[in-house]
Design a protein around this motif. Sequence first.
Motif, mmCIF file in Angstrom:
data_model
loop_
_atom_site.group_PDB
_atom_site.id
_atom_site.type_symbol
_atom_site.label_atom_id
_atom_site.label_comp_id
_atom_site.label_asym_id
_atom_site.label_seq_id
_atom_site.Cartn_x
_atom_site.Cartn_y
_atom_site.Cartn_z
ATOM 1 N N SER A 106 40.177 32.841 51.057
ATOM 2 C CA SER A 106 39.897 33.123 52.686
ATOM 3 C C SER A 106 41.292 33.881 53.239
ATOM 4 N N ALA A 107 42.350 33.696 52.331
ATOM 5 C CA ALA A 107 43.613 34.304 53.112
ATOM 6 C C ALA A 107 43.598 35.813 52.904
ATOM 7 N N TYR A 108 42.836 35.972 51.788
ATOM 8 C CA TYR A 108 42.710 37.560 51.375
ATOM 9 C C TYR A 108 42.061 38.442 52.157
ATOM 10 N N LYS A 109 42.624 39.304 52.561
ATOM 11 C CA LYS A 109 41.944 40.479 53.503
ATOM 12 C C LYS A 109 41.643 41.718 52.740
ATOM 13 N N THR A 110 40.428 42.416 52.748
ATOM 14 C CA THR A 110 40.006 43.551 52.149
ATOM 15 C C THR A 110 41.078 44.580 52.777
ATOM 16 N N VAL A 111 41.962 45.461 52.095
ATOM 17 C CA VAL A 111 42.365 46.479 52.345
ATOM 18 C C VAL A 111 41.900 47.856 51.609
ATOM 19 N N ASN A 112 41.201 47.612 50.636
ATOM 20 C CA ASN A 112 40.732 48.959 50.099
ATOM 21 C C ASN A 112 39.384 48.517 49.379
ATOM 22 N N SER A 113 38.483 49.411 48.881
ATOM 23 C CA SER A 113 37.306 49.331 48.179
ATOM 24 C C SER A 113 36.780 50.688 47.675
ATOM 25 N N LEU B 75 40.029 45.750 46.873
ATOM 26 C CA LEU B 75 41.193 45.200 46.720
ATOM 27 C C LEU B 75 41.918 44.440 47.999
ATOM 28 N N THR B 76 42.246 43.165 47.739
ATOM 29 C CA THR B 76 42.542 42.517 48.602
ATOM 30 C C THR B 76 43.991 42.028 48.664
ATOM 31 N N VAL C 293 41.749 41.445 43.120
ATOM 32 C CA VAL C 293 40.821 42.406 42.783
ATOM 33 C C VAL C 293 39.529 41.904 42.556
ATOM 34 N N ALA C 294 38.346 42.022 43.053
ATOM 35 C CA ALA C 294 37.171 41.549 42.474
ATOM 36 C C ALA C 294 36.294 42.803 42.378
ATOM 37 N N TRP D 294 44.228 50.076 40.427
ATOM 38 C CA TRP D 294 43.111 49.000 40.417
ATOM 39 C C TRP D 294 41.904 49.575 40.206
ATOM 40 N N GLY D 295 40.864 48.784 39.849
ATOM 41 C CA GLY D 295 39.635 49.575 39.409
ATOM 42 C C GLY D 295 38.827 48.144 38.718
ATOM 43 N N GLY D 296 37.634 48.827 38.362
ATOM 44 C CA GLY D 296 36.487 48.069 37.788
ATOM 45 C C GLY D 296 35.336 48.571 37.230
#
Length: 149
Positions: free
Chosen positions: A42-49, A60-61, A71-72, A121-123
């Motif tokens: 919950s402390a991780y904020k989305t900064v990119n996707s 990317l959080t 990353v998820a 980053w990626g997936g």
Amino acid sequence: MRKARNIVTMGALAALAVGASTAFATTASAAPNVTPQGVCGSAYKTVNSAPVGSLGTVYLTYNSSNGENCVATIRKNPGTLKPMSTWVYVPATDEYAGDSDSYSSYAGPAYVYGKGFCVSWGGSIDNVYVSVENSNCGSLKEHRVTEIR
């Protein structure tokens, strides 16, 4: 006495079966509601996707309290197992984290310390791969998204 023990055993097995089916039903219905914060914390904020074709999104959080990126890769339509991956790399420190296997709803989390550094980053989902190079450097900087099919 033996007959009473068998009845008690059968009752316990029936209760166990009902409890197990309830647990599986809850898990299956929760799968479409997977979020980056649910995967990373919950402390991780989305900064990119970045979209992974039409199959899902890689997120990317960032956690400002500990300087970590996470990353998820999350599928749009969870279901049968598919090959999936997620990864994050900090070129300046050579730190890397990743996750890949066959999953029904998401790959990850993958964590690296990234405060003050650009991250790549990626997936992937199935045979669609996404890579974002040198992004989120702490200032607005152009980055390149590459999708390979």
